[in-house]
Design a protein around this motif. Structure first.
Motif, PDB file in Angstrom:
ATOM      1  N   LEU A  92      18.725  13.981 -18.615  1.00  0.00           N
ATOM      2  CA  LEU A  92      19.076  15.409 -17.597  1.00  0.00           C
ATOM      3  C   LEU A  92      19.356  15.356 -16.316  1.00  0.00           C
ATOM      4  O   LEU A  92      20.607  16.137 -15.517  1.00  0.00           O
ATOM      5  N   PHE A  93      19.167  14.533 -16.263  1.00  0.00           N
ATOM      6  CA  PHE A  93      19.502  13.502 -14.912  1.00  0.00           C
ATOM      7  C   PHE A  93      20.935  13.221 -14.490  1.00  0.00           C
ATOM      8  O   PHE A  93      22.262  13.289 -13.214  1.00  0.00           O
ATOM      9  N   ALA A  94      21.779  12.898 -15.810  1.00  0.00           N
ATOM     10  CA  ALA A  94      23.188  12.730 -15.971  1.00  0.00           C
ATOM     11  C   ALA A  94      23.624  14.866 -15.543  1.00  0.00           C
ATOM     12  O   ALA A  94      25.124  14.639 -15.674  1.00  0.00           O
ATOM     13  N   ALA A  95      23.179  15.263 -16.833  1.00  0.00           N
ATOM     14  CA  ALA A  95      23.823  16.900 -16.396  1.00  0.00           C
ATOM     15  C   ALA A  95      23.424  17.237 -14.832  1.00  0.00           C
ATOM     16  O   ALA A  95      24.275  18.003 -14.303  1.00  0.00           O
ATOM     17  N   LEU A  96      22.729  16.846 -14.183  1.00  0.00           N
ATOM     18  CA  LEU A  96      22.532  17.103 -12.971  1.00  0.00           C
ATOM     19  C   LEU A  96      23.489  16.906 -11.695  1.00  0.00           C
ATOM     20  O   LEU A  96      24.479  17.227 -11.046  1.00  0.00           O
ATOM     21  N   LEU A 139      26.770   9.548 -16.475  1.00  0.00           N
ATOM     22  CA  LEU A 139      26.412   8.777 -17.204  1.00  0.00           C
ATOM     23  C   LEU A 139      27.187   7.019 -16.496  1.00  0.00           C
ATOM     24  O   LEU A 139      26.618   6.476 -16.565  1.00  0.00           O
ATOM     25  N   ALA A 140      28.736   7.396 -16.631  1.00  0.00           N
ATOM     26  CA  ALA A 140      29.055   6.403 -16.387  1.00  0.00           C
ATOM     27  C   ALA A 140      28.814   5.623 -14.553  1.00  0.00           C
ATOM     28  O   ALA A 140      28.814   4.347 -14.346  1.00  0.00           O
ATOM     29  N   CYS A 141      28.743   6.770 -14.454  1.00  0.00           N
ATOM     30  CA  CYS A 141      28.446   6.376 -12.258  1.00  0.00           C
ATOM     31  C   CYS A 141      27.528   5.773 -12.420  1.00  0.00           C
ATOM     32  O   CYS A 141      26.731   4.749 -11.828  1.00  0.00           O
ATOM     33  N   MET A 142      26.339   6.566 -13.064  1.00  0.00           N
ATOM     34  CA  MET A 142      24.927   6.037 -13.205  1.00  0.00           C
ATOM     35  C   MET A 142      24.652   4.629 -13.759  1.00  0.00           C
ATOM     36  O   MET A 142      24.180   4.323 -13.345  1.00  0.00           O
ATOM     37  N   MET A 144      22.222  -0.282 -14.779  1.00  0.00           N
ATOM     38  CA  MET A 144      21.627   0.989 -14.218  1.00  0.00           C
ATOM     39  C   MET A 144      21.642   0.949 -12.532  1.00  0.00           C
ATOM     40  O   MET A 144      21.225  -0.310 -12.361  1.00  0.00           O
ATOM     41  N   ARG A 145      22.153   1.385 -11.708  1.00  0.00           N
ATOM     42  CA  ARG A 145      22.125   1.461 -10.210  1.00  0.00           C
ATOM     43  C   ARG A 145      21.161   1.438  -9.628  1.00  0.00           C
ATOM     44  O   ARG A 145      20.407   2.309 -10.394  1.00  0.00           O
ATOM     45  N   GLU A 146      20.666   0.771  -8.867  1.00  0.00           N
ATOM     46  CA  GLU A 146      19.543   0.882  -7.924  1.00  0.00           C
ATOM     47  C   GLU A 146      18.654   1.866  -7.747  1.00  0.00           C
ATOM     48  O   GLU A 146      17.183   1.946  -7.481  1.00  0.00           O
ATOM     49  N   GLU A 147      19.840   2.622  -7.377  1.00  0.00           N
ATOM     50  CA  GLU A 147      19.208   4.098  -6.234  1.00  0.00           C
ATOM     51  C   GLU A 147      18.417   4.984  -7.970  1.00  0.00           C
ATOM     52  O   GLU A 147      18.392   5.457  -7.550  1.00  0.00           O
ATOM     53  N   ILE A 148      19.534   5.143  -9.131  1.00  0.00           N
ATOM     54  CA  ILE A 148      19.019   5.523 -10.107  1.00  0.00           C
ATOM     55  C   ILE A 148      18.174   5.206 -11.075  1.00  0.00           C
ATOM     56  O   ILE A 148      16.541   5.758 -11.912  1.00  0.00           O
ATOM     57  N   ALA A 179      25.929  13.261  -2.847  1.00  0.00           N
ATOM     58  CA  ALA A 179      27.243  12.199  -2.159  1.00  0.00           C
ATOM     59  C   ALA A 179      27.439  11.403  -3.690  1.00  0.00           C
ATOM     60  O   ALA A 179      28.806  11.023  -4.696  1.00  0.00           O
ATOM     61  N   LEU A 180      26.199  10.842  -4.573  1.00  0.00           N
ATOM     62  CA  LEU A 180      26.389  10.970  -6.095  1.00  0.00           C
ATOM     63  C   LEU A 180      27.208  11.934  -6.921  1.00  0.00           C
ATOM     64  O   LEU A 180      28.027  11.129  -8.289  1.00  0.00           O
ATOM     65  N   LYS A 181      27.147  13.213  -6.676  1.00  0.00           N
ATOM     66  CA  LYS A 181      27.842  13.647  -7.363  1.00  0.00           C
ATOM     67  C   LYS A 181      29.041  14.034  -7.085  1.00  0.00           C
ATOM     68  O   LYS A 181      29.803  13.952  -8.426  1.00  0.00           O
TER      69      LYS A 181
END
Length: 314
Positions: free
Chosen positions: A26-30, A254-257, A1-5, A204-206
């Motif tokens: 929930l965060f993936a949906a956001l 989720l892949a991005c996370m 998992m990415r550090e910021e996540i 930026a993550l979005k």
């Protein structure tokens, strides 16, 4: 998992004990520009989870307690005459926020429930003919109690389809409940929570999640899953293209996370029950959530999973 996540999940874990998987979804949906329907009995931490997420990423949250006498204007706002300025001034409703907690949404009338549709789908509000864009991010977390149904108005299929995921908190285990008791015997950790992500980082993550690559074989896998739901005898209405797109967007988030710039079938399989189950309409007019999830999991076990270098652009 990415550090910021990871930092956000650790922050949420300080307040919400033992619900890491729910927090991740929930965060993936956001990130995927979706909305979530949280269905669970009172007292399981639905409101606190929403507040914790908002506090962790440093964005604004408003809460609406839905009641049968609530009107659409109570959500969106209205123009009120000001005696001082001698003109009508806009009084913005709670929908003007980043995270909107729609508590017990099924207690509102269908007219009021529909008042959220434009906000959720178009990210805009129309008040007295004037259309205003909602600030990004805009994320609706709606809750409902599956047990107490007296005096409620069940969400129609058109409304539930607007929610990217349907999640449940569930009851904690004995060990988790002991940790909750020990943690909250001293203080409420939410009061001391500090943001570990800025709104700019979140936006930026979005954008990064949108750029995640989808290999043609993974796109085919998504299409095969949707097609299989439409072949079931007990299902009157299978997954629509909107549902397939929602699953793809959620899986990309989720892949991005996870720090990948490409989608793999495991991303799809992880989120498919949460994204697809509430969209199934059974032919006999019923079908509990457990039955729908069971059917989706059965389809996941049956549809062949592609094997390929999914990060390779064709």
């Amino acid at each position: 998992m990415r550090e910021e996540i990871r930092k956000v999940m650790e922050n949420v874990g300080k307040v919400i004990i033992g619900r890491e998987t729910t927090a991740v979804k929930l965060f993936a949906a956001l990130l995927a520009d979706g909305h979530v329907l949280l269905e669970d009995v009172p007292g399981t931490g639905k409101t606190k989870l929403a507040k914790t997420l908002a506090a962790s990423v440093g964005i604004q949250m408003n809460r609406i307690q839905f009641t049968p006498d609530m009107l659409p204007a109570d959500i969106t706002g209205l123009h009120v005459y000001s005696r001082e300025s001698e003109r009508f001034e806009l009084k913005k409703g709670p929908v003007f926020t980043n995270i909107l907690l729609a508590d017990e949404i099924n207690r509102a009338t269908p007219r009021t429930q529909a008042g959220l549709l434009e906000c959720m789908e178009e990210r805009q509000v129309t008040i007295d003919g004037e259309t205003m864009e909602l600030e990004q991010p805009f994320f609706v977390i709606a809750t409902q109690n599956p047990v107490e149904t007296a005096g409620t108005f069940p969400l129609p299929e058109a409304q539930t389809d607007r929610f990217m995921m349907k999640l449940s908190m569930g009851f904690p285990s004995r060990e988790e409940e002991m940790t909750i008791l020990q943690t909250y015997s001293r203080t409420d950790p939410l009061e001391e929570l500090q943001a570990v992500m800025t709104k700019e980082q979140l936006l930026a993550l979005k954008e990064e999640a949108k750029r995640v690559y989808v290999h043609p074989l993974v796109a085919g896998y998504l299409a095969d899953l949707a097609a299989e739901t439409r072949k079931q005898d007990r299902v009157a209405m299978g997954i629509s293209p909107r549902g397939t797109l929602a699953l793809m967007r959620a899986a990309k988030a989720l892949a991005c996370m996870e720090g990948r710039d490409y989608l793999i079938p495991d991303d799809v399989k992880t989120l498919a029950p949460d994204v697809l189950s509430h969209r199934l309409v059974f032919s006999y007019g019923g079908g509990r959530q457990e039955e729908a999830r069971g059917l989706v999991e059965e389809i996941l076990s049956r549809v062949p999973v592609p094997v390929e270098d999914f990060g390779r652009r064709g």
